[in-house]
Structures are given as structure tokens and as C-alpha cells.
Enzyme design. Structure first.
Site, PDB file in Angstrom:
ATOM      1  N   LYS A  18       0.844  -1.198   0.000  1.00 40.92           N
ATOM      2  CA  LYS A  18       0.000   0.000   0.000  1.00 40.92           C
ATOM      3  C   LYS A  18       0.880   1.249   0.000  1.00 40.92           C
ATOM      4  O   LYS A  18       1.754   1.402   0.850  1.00 40.92           O
ATOM      5  CB  LYS A  18      -0.917   0.020   1.229  1.00 40.92           C
ATOM      6  CG  LYS A  18      -2.065  -0.959   1.154  1.00 40.92           C
ATOM      7  CD  LYS A  18      -2.965  -0.879   2.376  1.00 40.92           C
ATOM      8  CE  LYS A  18      -3.950   0.235   2.273  1.00 40.92           C
ATOM      9  NZ  LYS A  18      -4.952   0.195   3.368  1.00 40.92           N
ATOM     10  N   ILE A  19       0.608   2.106  -0.974  1.00 39.89           N
ATOM     11  CA  ILE A  19       1.335   3.370  -1.100  1.00 39.89           C
ATOM     12  C   ILE A  19       0.316   4.500  -1.151  1.00 39.89           C
ATOM     13  O   ILE A  19      -0.585   4.477  -1.996  1.00 39.89           O
ATOM     14  CB  ILE A  19       2.208   3.383  -2.367  1.00 39.89           C
ATOM     15  CG1 ILE A  19       3.275   2.284  -2.290  1.00 39.89           C
ATOM     16  CG2 ILE A  19       2.851   4.751  -2.559  1.00 39.89           C
ATOM     17  CD1 ILE A  19       4.127   2.169  -3.542  1.00 39.89           C
TER      18      ILE A  19
END
Length: 377
Positions: free
Chosen positions: A145-146
Site C-alpha cells: 500500500k502506497i
């Protein structure tokens, strides 16, 4: 099974093309077989985590104590300990979901883990931590997750280009969502240029829902205009429907079609923050109102159980709603809602909340490490 065997709302949601994911993870859920049960009885085919979820998991119960004692004996610092316990949980969850990953031809059965939110304004550091998380968990059914910050866009492209699957998080605006889709395609193009297998790269774009209504409703209350009350609870779903329209437009583009012919998979829209925060609204509002094929809905446990109990699936509630959704956004603007300001605030606030949770997670781990070093204190 659901409480009403003749009526299976989550099964109907799945049949409508919505992947049901769980927005929660803890060692208790893993060790007690709870996650496997949700896969077996609640149609759950994915898991998302974030710093708040891990902070809550570490603060409750004693499932982590033995591992933290081992880490204390190794003189691990707080960041190393946090990294170890969170990646261990995610790896275990990936193993639970591995059969789903195989059954769905690697479309689902995935688990997401977020980079340290303190890095969200540093593209280079974000990409480096993404590579470290990917190598450490070492499971094909992982998403990194970014956050969809301006700086995060470059990291997304770089990480996708390296063949790492990404869950882009904290998306609130259509403009940023379009930039996220562009970053994904740019990454795929880079991967193709170096001969990577595009079919092995996956991505979802996490478009946040309930937080939008919470903020817009508060601003409508502040306006106290006659038309404002009638617009409450309308912004989040309208915004999401227009995001789905943007997704459809992109997948119809020549640029995407060229990548698809090389084996690339679409970046699915993922509806996040789907727990209802206003008790005046139906507790299944952000599930029933966002049904379209090729989407993901990640739900907190309470929302998942509510939908299993009394959710209603009335077909596709997104496609064909675009004119009405645009009208809602126009009405909000006419009432005095600056939606760009709303989404800018929500991104800053979301990052601040995740950083706060990361700090709480670190403090919990630090206290336990200290207790292990000085048990009599």
C-alpha cells in the site's frame, strides 16, 4: 453461513462482480481461525491493513508478547520490531488466502501492507520500503500500500515497473485518481520495456468513501442553507461513481488496450472507508450503493457482518448513474462546497491519522520491549 440461509447478501454481492475484502487483521483473527472462517462463510477473498488496524491489534490481548520478548532479547529497536511483527502477520494471512489466490487465477486472495506513512512525502524512501516489504513477506499474493500523495505517484510507477503489486491508498479526488491510473500505466510500460510478465502485476486503487460524507456533511451543517440538508449523505457515492466512470474511460483507451494485449490486468477500483460513521445512515450504505462488476469493497468486520445479515443487492448501482452523480456534485458546488478543498483536507487528515496510529503502534511496541528488558519495573 449467514443468519438467513435462503438469503446470502455477500454471495449475491460476489455474483454481481464485487470482490469482498476484509479491512482488518490481527494475530487473534489469524490464530483463532477467524480469518479462515470468514473466507469459508463470508465470501472474503482479500484483506487490507493500515497503521490504525495494526495499532489496535497490538494494543489488545497478549498474542504478540512472546515474539516481542524474543525481539527484546535480540535488542531489536522499535522500528525493527514493528516491521517484524506486522510482516509476520501479513505473511500468515497471505498463506491463509493462498488457495483463493490460486482459485481466482491470482485476481484475489491477496493481503495489503502499507509502507511507513511517515515516508509519504518521499518517493525514493517509499519505493525502497516497498521493495523491502515485498522481499520480506515474500509472497506473490501481496499488495504494497502506497498513499496517493503527489510524491507517491512517482513511487507507484517505480514499484509497478519493478513488478511489485500495489494497492494505492488514500484517494479522495477524481483528479488524483486519474493521476494514479496514469502512474499505474506508466509503471506497466516500464515493466514491459524490460520484459517483465505484466500478467503477474496487480493493482487496486483505494478510493475512500465515508470520510468524504463526514467532511462534506459537516460543511453543509455549517452553511445552514435551506438546500444544504437535502444534500447530506450524497457526496461520497456520487464521487465514487464518477471515479468508476473515469476507470471505464481509461480501460477503453488505446493506451490501456495496448497494455492489455501484452497481458496487463486492469487496476480495479477499491471502495475503502466503507464503515458508516453517521448512525443516521443505513449501516450498509457504502456497500449497497457501490455495486459494479470489477470492483472491490473492503469492509470493517462490523460492516461485513451487517451486510451478511441484512444487506440488499439490487444489481449494478453505479453504471448509468453518472449524470445524476455529476448533478449532485454541481448542487454541492452551488451550495458553497469547495470539493477540491474537501479532498485536499481529507488527504492531509488521512495521512496525519495514519502517522498518529503509527506512533501509537510504536509506543505500544516500545513499552513491551521495555517491559521485557526490565520486568520488575
Amino acid at each position: 453461513m449467514t443468519q438467513h440461509p435462503e438469503h446470502d447478501p455477500l454471495g449475491e454481492l460476489t455474483a454481481a462482480g464485487v470482490a469482498v475484502w476484509l479491512d482488518d487483521l490481527s494475530r487473534e483473527l489469524l490464530a483463532g481461525g477467524g480469518l479462515q472462517s470468514l473466507v469459508d462463510t463470508r465470501d472474503v477473498v482479500g484483506v487490507t491493513t493500515n497503521p490504525t488496524i495494526f495499532a489496535s491489534a497490538l494494543a489488545q490481548g497478549d498474542r504478540y508478547n512472546d515474539q516481542l520478548a524474543e525481539l527484546a532479547a535480540l535488542n531489536a529497536d522499535v522500528d525493527a520490531a514493528v516491521f517484524t511483527v506486522t510482516t509476520d502477520d501479513v505473511r500468515t494471512a497471505c498463506d491463509v488466502l493462498a488457495p483463493v489466490y490460486v482459485r481466482t487465477d491470482s485476481l484475489d486472495g491477496c493481503v495489503s501492507i502499507e509502507v511507513d506513512p511517515r515516508l509519504s512525502r518521499d518517493a525514493t524512501a517509499t519505493a525502497e520500503m516497498a521493495r523491502l516489504l515485498w522481499a520480506t513477506v515474500n509472497r506473490d499474493n501481496l499488495y504494497i500500500k502506497i498513499p496517493a500523495t503527489q510524491e507517491g505517484l512517482a513511487a507507484i510507477t517505480e514499484v509497478i515497473g519493478r513488478g511489485i503489486s500495489v494497492n494505492v491508498t488514500l484517494i479522495f479526488s477524481l483528479e488524483r485518481y486519474r493521476a494514479v491510473m496514469d502512474a499505474y500505466l506508466s509503471g506497466l510500460e516500464q515493466a514491459a520495456d524490460v520484459g517483465r510478465d505484466l500478467a503477474s502485476i496487480r493493482s487496486v486503487a483505494s478510493f475512500f468513501i465515508s470520510r468524504v460524507d463526514t467532511e462534506v456533511d459537516a460543511r453543509l451543517d455549517h452553511l445552514a442553507a435551506p438546500e444544504a440538508a437535502g444534500l447530506k449523505g450524497s457526496a461520497a457515492i456520487a464521487n465514487a461513481c464518477l471515479a468508476y466512470q473515469a476507470h471505464e474511460e481509461l480501460t477503453a483507451s488505446d493506451r490501456w488496450q495496448r497494455l492489455a494485449r501484452l497481458g496487463a490486468r486492469p487496476q480495479r477500483p477499491l471502495w475503502a472507508s466503507t464503515g458508516v460513521k453517521n448512525p443516521a445512515y443505513p449501516d450498509t450504505k457504502y456497500v449497497a450503493g457501490l455495486v459494479a462488476r470489477g470492483t472491490v469493497n473492503t469492509m470493517p468486520g462490523a460492516t461485513l457482518e451487517a451486510f451478511a445479515d441484512h444487506g440488499q443487492v439490487s444489481g449494478d448501482t453505479i453504471t448509468g448513474s453518472y449524470d445524476g452523480s455529476r448533478a449532485v456534485m454541481d448542487q454541492l458546488a452551488a451550495a458553497g462546497i469547495d470539493f477540491d478543498d474537501v479532498t485536499d483536507y481529507l488527504e492531509r487528515d488521512g495521512l496525519a491519522k495514519f502517522e498518529k496510529s503509527w506512533g501509537e503502534l510504536g509506543a505500544t511496541v516500545a513499552a513491551e520491549l521495555e517491559r521485557q528488558h526490565h520486568p520488575l519495573l
